[in-house]
Design a protein around this motif. Sequence first.
Motif: not given
Length: 202
Positions: A161-162, A165-171, A176, A157-158
């Motif tokens: 996301d990087h 530019e997704l947001h699976s981990q909500n940053g 996490t 997921e990390f």
Amino acid sequence: MSSQKGTAMQETSRNHRFNYFFEMILYLICGVSIVYFGLNGNDDKTFQAALIILVLLLFKGLITRTNSELPPALQFSVMVFITITMMLANLFNLYGVIPYLDKIEHLLSGIILFFVGRFILIKMAKRKGLGGLPSNIIIWFAFLFAVAMAGMWEIYEFTVDHLFELHSQNGSLTDTMMDMICGTLGALVASFYLFVEARRKT
């Protein structure tokens, strides 16, 4: 003795048929969703429905290619997990309806991955001609397998996301860690269950 074996085989056959019909229902729902969302111009939902079909086919192909006789209960659990995470949560947007659905998913994944790890170890032992492994070794391996897979999923997921530019981990590091803790708790529940079962049989 033969009567008990015959009854067990009949029950296994019924479970396999149930899994088959459940899988067909999932294909049907996804097929209808592809048509519905496609006609309404919702490309994102159309893709999600197609992705569920792809995952189900890959899961079935993996079982067939590895010649794995996956226990019906475990196979059903995996399909239910796919239904909850990919269909109900993402395709039909139930994240906003069911509180803490994401954490429930990770809790269930810990339990399922525990039994996947157990299945893998027992199958490997049989292929190597080893006898029955001690229950404590099976439990420890399955537990550590589930925890490792929870960590691998968060790494995936990390990375996604990087890269996209997704947001699976909500940053969020908290999100996490909570996901990993829920997965570990699920594995602990399964470990305790097998530990109690092993003690009861001795």
